[in-house]
Motif scaffolding. Structure first.
Motif, PDB file in Angstrom:
ATOM      1  N   ASP A 176       3.181  -0.429   7.964  1.00  0.00           N
ATOM      2  CA  ASP A 176       3.003  -1.718   8.644  1.00  0.00           C
ATOM      3  C   ASP A 176       1.664  -2.355   8.293  1.00  0.00           C
ATOM      4  O   ASP A 176       0.998  -2.961   9.139  1.00  0.00           O
ATOM      5  CB  ASP A 176       3.120  -1.545  10.168  1.00  0.00           C
ATOM      6  CG  ASP A 176       4.464  -0.994  10.599  1.00  0.00           C
ATOM      7  OD1 ASP A 176       5.478  -1.361   9.971  1.00  0.00           O
ATOM      8  OD2 ASP A 176       4.495  -0.180  11.537  1.00  0.00           O
ATOM      9  N   GLY A 177       1.277  -2.186   7.045  1.00  0.00           N
ATOM     10  CA  GLY A 177       0.053  -2.785   6.551  1.00  0.00           C
ATOM     11  C   GLY A 177      -1.213  -2.031   6.895  1.00  0.00           C
ATOM     12  O   GLY A 177      -2.304  -2.417   6.467  1.00  0.00           O
ATOM     13  N   GLN A 178      -1.083  -0.953   7.679  1.00  0.00           N
ATOM     14  CA  GLN A 178      -2.253  -0.182   8.082  1.00  0.00           C
ATOM     15  C   GLN A 178      -2.416   1.046   7.182  1.00  0.00           C
ATOM     16  O   GLN A 178      -1.453   1.780   6.942  1.00  0.00           O
ATOM     17  CB  GLN A 178      -2.121   0.282   9.540  1.00  0.00           C
ATOM     18  CG  GLN A 178      -2.068  -0.858  10.544  1.00  0.00           C
ATOM     19  CD  GLN A 178      -3.323  -1.703  10.523  1.00  0.00           C
ATOM     20  OE1 GLN A 178      -4.443  -1.179  10.548  1.00  0.00           O
ATOM     21  NE2 GLN A 178      -3.146  -3.019  10.488  1.00  0.00           N
ATOM     22  N   PRO A 179      -3.621   1.288   6.668  1.00  0.00           N
ATOM     23  CA  PRO A 179      -3.823   2.465   5.811  1.00  0.00           C
ATOM     24  C   PRO A 179      -3.735   3.760   6.611  1.00  0.00           C
ATOM     25  O   PRO A 179      -4.388   3.911   7.648  1.00  0.00           O
ATOM     26  CB  PRO A 179      -5.239   2.256   5.252  1.00  0.00           C
ATOM     27  CG  PRO A 179      -5.919   1.372   6.246  1.00  0.00           C
ATOM     28  CD  PRO A 179      -4.850   0.500   6.826  1.00  0.00           C
ATOM     29  N   ILE A 180      -2.901   4.678   6.133  1.00  0.00           N
ATOM     30  CA  ILE A 180      -2.750   5.988   6.772  1.00  0.00           C
ATOM     31  C   ILE A 180      -3.455   7.058   5.947  1.00  0.00           C
ATOM     32  O   ILE A 180      -4.138   7.923   6.493  1.00  0.00           O
ATOM     33  CB  ILE A 180      -1.257   6.351   6.934  1.00  0.00           C
ATOM     34  CG1 ILE A 180      -0.508   5.235   7.660  1.00  0.00           C
ATOM     35  CG2 ILE A 180      -1.117   7.675   7.682  1.00  0.00           C
ATOM     36  CD1 ILE A 180      -1.005   4.961   9.065  1.00  0.00           C
ATOM     37  N   LEU A 181      -3.303   6.985   4.629  1.00  0.00           N
ATOM     38  CA  LEU A 181      -4.029   7.859   3.709  1.00  0.00           C
ATOM     39  C   LEU A 181      -4.755   6.979   2.710  1.00  0.00           C
ATOM     40  O   LEU A 181      -4.192   5.993   2.215  1.00  0.00           O
ATOM     41  CB  LEU A 181      -3.074   8.805   2.978  1.00  0.00           C
ATOM     42  CG  LEU A 181      -2.300   9.808   3.832  1.00  0.00           C
ATOM     43  CD1 LEU A 181      -1.290  10.568   2.980  1.00  0.00           C
ATOM     44  CD2 LEU A 181      -3.249  10.779   4.541  1.00  0.00           C
ATOM     45  N   GLN A 182      -6.018   7.337   2.415  1.00  0.00           N
ATOM     46  CA  GLN A 182      -6.822   6.509   1.532  1.00  0.00           C
ATOM     47  C   GLN A 182      -7.511   7.377   0.489  1.00  0.00           C
ATOM     48  O   GLN A 182      -8.364   8.200   0.822  1.00  0.00           O
ATOM     49  CB  GLN A 182      -7.885   5.750   2.347  1.00  0.00           C
ATOM     50  CG  GLN A 182      -7.314   4.891   3.470  1.00  0.00           C
ATOM     51  CD  GLN A 182      -8.402   4.196   4.247  1.00  0.00           C
ATOM     52  OE1 GLN A 182      -9.114   3.330   3.718  1.00  0.00           O
ATOM     53  NE2 GLN A 182      -8.554   4.560   5.512  1.00  0.00           N
TER      54      GLN A 182
END
Length: 253
Positions: A12-18
């Motif tokens: 949903d557009g939110q970074p979970i893994l970077q």
């Protein structure tokens, strides 16, 4: 070896893994630790090939896990998710036997039955094999799910919080069994386990992967990663690693 290269994943557009980059050694027991929302379960699903990253790659024994067909993945990794669904009237043996499905596709042979027997014996479930899942204690039921993952006969077992809601006796029992089957030898498994219990990680893990806010903080042997300074930084709270009866323990300070 599992190689994780520059892994990015958004929901949903939110970074979970970077930009997660790490190597997990073959064999031994690797604990994935970190605060809530760190991306631990998401990383485990990426290692199993069930989530395709937006960027980067996961290689298992040199092959891209997301590029494999489902049956091929099922021969490489066994994944036990959090709170797996329970079919109340299913017997313990039937549950464990599901682990053999990728191999026989509905036509079990003698070898499959033998491996189910082996999994039941290894996790001390032989006497319970005809019991229904809803008649078991939480610890017994969790052992049955871990035995199902073991019966899949993969080089890697990926377990997402298998100790959740277990009392200390059953939690230690499962960790002892997982640690034993990950020891060096011809039948050794690589075990990757998401843990919230830092005491269990300190006692049984060979390798630690630490995540925070979707980023890799540590990927190192236990004695390097699990220090007072590292854990206090990872969890944003005072934690101390001390020795008790020749075993490391983690206590709040």
């Amino acid at each position: 070896m599992i190689r994780i290269d520059s892994l990015d994943l958004k929901r949903d557009g939110q970074p979970i893994l970077q930009q997660v980059t790490a190597q997990i050694p073959a064999g031994g027991l690797t604990a994935v630790i970190g605060p809530n929302g760190a991306g631990k379960s998401t990383l485990l699903h990426c290692l199993a090939g069930l989530l395709a990253p937006d960027a980067g790659q996961v290689q298992v024994a040199g092959a891209d896990i997301t590029g494999m067909k489902p049956q091929e993945r099922a021969h490489r990794v066994a994944l036990l998710t959090q709170s797996p669904a329970i079919v109340p009237r299913l017997s313990v043996r039937d549950l464990v036997a599901f682990g053999r499905w990728p191999h026989h596709q509905g036509r079990p042979r003698a070898r499959d039955h033998d491996l189910v027997d082996e999994a039941l014996a290894l996790f001390d479930l032989s006497a319970l094999q005809d019991r229904k899942l809803d008649s078991l204690s939480g610890g017994q039921r969790q052992r049955a799910f871990v035995a199902m993952a073991y019966a899949q006969s993969t080089p890697w077992m990926l377990l997402d919080e298998p100790l959740a809601a277990l009392d200390p006796r059953y939690a230690r029992d499962i960790m002892e069994r997982l640690h034993a089957l990950s020891r060096p030898g011809p039948d050794a498994r690589g075990v990757v386990i998401v843990l919230h219990d830092l005491g269990m990680a300190a006692r049984y893990a060979d390798w630690i992967v630490g995540l925070k806010d979707g980023r890799l903080i540590h990927s190192a042997p236990r004695h390097e990663a699990m220090t007072t300074a590292n854990l206090s930084d990872l969890f944003d709270t005072g934690l101390s690693v001390q020795m008790l009866n020749e075993h490391p323990v983690v206590v709040p300070v």
